[in-house]
Design an enzyme around this catalytic site. Structure first.
Site, PDB file in Angstrom:
ATOM      1  N   VAL A 147       0.983  -1.244   0.159  1.00 13.19           N
ATOM      2  CA  VAL A 147      -0.209  -0.474   0.052  1.00 13.19           C
ATOM      3  C   VAL A 147       0.695   1.523   0.271  1.00 13.19           C
ATOM      4  O   VAL A 147      -0.037   2.122  -0.735  1.00 13.19           O
ATOM      5  CB  VAL A 147      -0.996  -0.149   1.320  1.00 13.19           C
ATOM      6  CG1 VAL A 147      -1.548   1.297   1.021  1.00 13.19           C
ATOM      7  CG2 VAL A 147      -2.028  -1.396   1.044  1.00 13.19           C
ATOM      8  N   GLU A 148       1.926   1.395   0.729  1.00 11.34           N
ATOM      9  CA  GLU A 148       2.596   2.144   1.050  1.00 11.34           C
ATOM     10  C   GLU A 148       3.835   2.904  -0.281  1.00 11.34           C
ATOM     11  O   GLU A 148       3.654   3.597  -0.631  1.00 11.34           O
ATOM     12  CB  GLU A 148       4.255   2.333   1.874  1.00 11.34           C
ATOM     13  CG  GLU A 148       3.008   2.391   3.700  1.00 11.34           C
ATOM     14  CD  GLU A 148       2.936   3.339   3.429  1.00 11.34           C
ATOM     15  OE1 GLU A 148       2.984   4.879   3.155  1.00 11.34           O
ATOM     16  OE2 GLU A 148       1.855   4.156   4.343  1.00 11.34           O
ATOM     17  N   SER A 149       4.035   2.060  -0.804  1.00 15.93           N
ATOM     18  CA  SER A 149       5.027   1.790  -2.347  1.00 15.93           C
ATOM     19  C   SER A 149       4.745   0.784  -2.953  1.00 15.93           C
ATOM     20  O   SER A 149       5.510   0.939  -4.189  1.00 15.93           O
ATOM     21  CB  SER A 149       6.278   1.950  -1.952  1.00 15.93           C
ATOM     22  OG  SER A 149       6.427   0.640  -1.479  1.00 15.93           O
ATOM     23  N   TYR A 338      -7.367   4.136   4.585  1.00 14.94           N
ATOM     24  CA  TYR A 338      -5.761   3.199   4.820  1.00 14.94           C
ATOM     25  C   TYR A 338      -5.676   2.076   5.828  1.00 14.94           C
ATOM     26  O   TYR A 338      -5.224   1.242   4.581  1.00 14.94           O
ATOM     27  CB  TYR A 338      -4.892   4.608   5.193  1.00 14.94           C
ATOM     28  CG  TYR A 338      -3.449   4.087   5.200  1.00 14.94           C
ATOM     29  CD1 TYR A 338      -2.884   4.308   3.842  1.00 14.94           C
ATOM     30  CD2 TYR A 338      -3.273   3.497   6.926  1.00 14.94           C
ATOM     31  CE1 TYR A 338      -1.317   3.907   4.333  1.00 14.94           C
ATOM     32  CE2 TYR A 338      -1.407   2.916   6.613  1.00 14.94           C
ATOM     33  CZ  TYR A 338      -1.281   3.657   5.281  1.00 14.94           C
ATOM     34  OH  TYR A 338       0.334   2.672   5.679  1.00 14.94           O
TER      35      TYR A 338
END
Length: 433
Positions: A147-149, A338
């Site tokens: 999800v982050e990168s 998120y």
């Protein structure tokens, strides 16, 4: 905190939803501890670079007091130039809101699941060791990474010193950004990273799992044993640091983040939420069962385990009981949507399917592959939206809006299933001519 997790409003939207869109496809103000420190807005009418350097000179004593050496401060600020584009992002007010079904459909799609499973196989030994040390499941660690990168594919290209230096001298939350600015310098001072490696988001998050510099200082670990904490080029360090973050945020080993539930008929959910936790015995008494029909209490859960009822789209959409582990994920970047994306991706990586309950919409979200398809059709129609990369930015949304107006559909600018199906039909008819 890893990034601006305590901010809401426009900053939250900019750092959470806009960043998520990049990966999918693609408060009171504090102006410093001393009113004598100049900002780029109130300095005399001289060159922008001169103003910026005057501001940095005014911050020097604060930097030294925070542990930055005089030599380090001079080295990294003497030729630093401002980047005013980060101020535009700081003040960005999205024209289009993102429904949760859009947010999740792009962040948790088959592509990301398949790639995550490949990463689990590739880093099997590292992930198992990190899971044993910190007590966080392999799939949850990898879900944060995804999800982050997008597993390191989209980590940001802003030089952090330039971005954080600019935000330290102008705009809102200068006090906060100055703390991150000085932390970035201390990281360089210790030699963990080089200045060329220190690139990330406009707000300062960087590396495979997007730590803010101050969080890096507190929670990054050297897991590959090379003597450096490197979340940029060392996947082992990044994954273990993420596990350490979640452990320190209160992760409870052996317990789930939560699960989807089925509400009994006519049950009111007014006042319920993630924070309003009650013992599982209460929810059992209310007649809740898991969405697949199985018993509520399983595994290491007990009747006294506290759980909150979360319904991100209301009682007619998917509803979840969430535990303290959901709160640990939430602390990574304070937004329930998120945290749900990471939680859902972690379940998918374990082999579980989609949510049992459909989202309450007649225009479901699209995967990244489907968004690329929409863009390809828009490009064939002559719209200037860049490449078909699945990044649904302003140009793509504006083009969709124009197509929706032409077709007599609500001009939402959303890359949903309705516009996709109509564009597909038109393309097919055109090819038959």
């Amino acid at each position: 905190m890893r990034r601006l997790s305590f901010l809401v409003g426009s900053i939250f939207l900019a750092t959470t939803y806009v960043q998520a869109e990049l990966i999918i496809n693609g408060v009171s103000d504090q102006n410093g501890s001393s009113s004598s420190i100049a900002t780029l807005n109130n300095l005399p009418a001289v060159s922008e670079q001169t103003q910026f350097q005057q501001c940095l000179a005014g911050l020097r004593s604060q930097a030294l007091a925070s542990g930055v050496s005089d030599q380090t401060y001079i080295q990294y600020t003497q030729n630093l130039t401002p980047d005013r584009s980060v101020l535009e992002k700081l003040n960005y007010q999205p024209e289009f809101s993102t429904p949760i079904w859009d947010y999740l459909s792009g962040l948790v799609d088959d592509e990301r699941v398949q790639k995550g499973q490949q990463k689990i196989a590739q880093y099997h030994d590292v992930l198992n060791r990190a899971s044993q040390v910190y007590g966080v499941p392999v799939e949850t660690i990898v879900a944060v990474w995804g999800v982050e990168s997008n597993y390191g594919d989209i980590s940001g290209k802003y030089p952090l010193l330039q971005a954080l230096g600019t935000l330290s001298c102008e705009g809102r939350r200068q006090g906060y950004f100055r703390g991150e600015f000085f932390a970035a310098m201390r990281i360089l001072q210790r030699g963990d990273l080089t200045v060329d490696q220190l690139k990330g988001s406009w707000a300062g998050a960087f590396g495979h799992t997007q730590f803010m510099p101050s969080t890096y200082e507190r929670l990054a670990v050297d897991f590959d044993g090379d003597g450096r904490r490197d979340l940029v080029s060392s996947v082992p360090d990044a994954l273990a640091s993420t596990a350490n973050f979640l452990k320190r945020a209160g992760w409870q080993t052996g317990l789930p983040w939560g699960f989807e539930v089925k509400l009994p008929p006519n049950m009111s959910i007014a006042g319920e939420g993630r924070r309003n936790k009650k013992p599982l015995s209460y929810w059992l008494g209310q007649g809740l069962v898991r969405a697949d029909g199985s018993a509520l209490i399983q595994g290491n859960l007990t009747e006294t385990t506290p759980a909150g009822l979360m319904a991100p789209a209301g009682a007619n959409g998917p509803v979840f009981l969430v535990f303290k582990n959901f709160d640990a994920i939430y602390s990574y970047n304070a937004a329930e949507s998120y945290a749900l994306a990471i939680a859902h991706l972690s379940d998918r990586l374990q082999g579980q399917g989609e949510f049992k309950t459909a989202w309450p919409t007649d225009d479901a979200g699209t995967s990244r592959a489907e968004r690329r398809e929409i863009q390809q059709i828009l490009l064939s129609k002559g719209y200037d939206i860049g490449e078909a990369d699945g990044l649904v930015g302003d140009k793509t949304r504006q083009a969709i809006q124009q197509e929706q107006q032409r077709l007599g559909l609500p001009a939402t600018g959303r890359a949903g299933q309705k516009i996709l199906q109509v564009l597909r039909q038109e393309q097919a008819a055109k090819m038959m001519q």
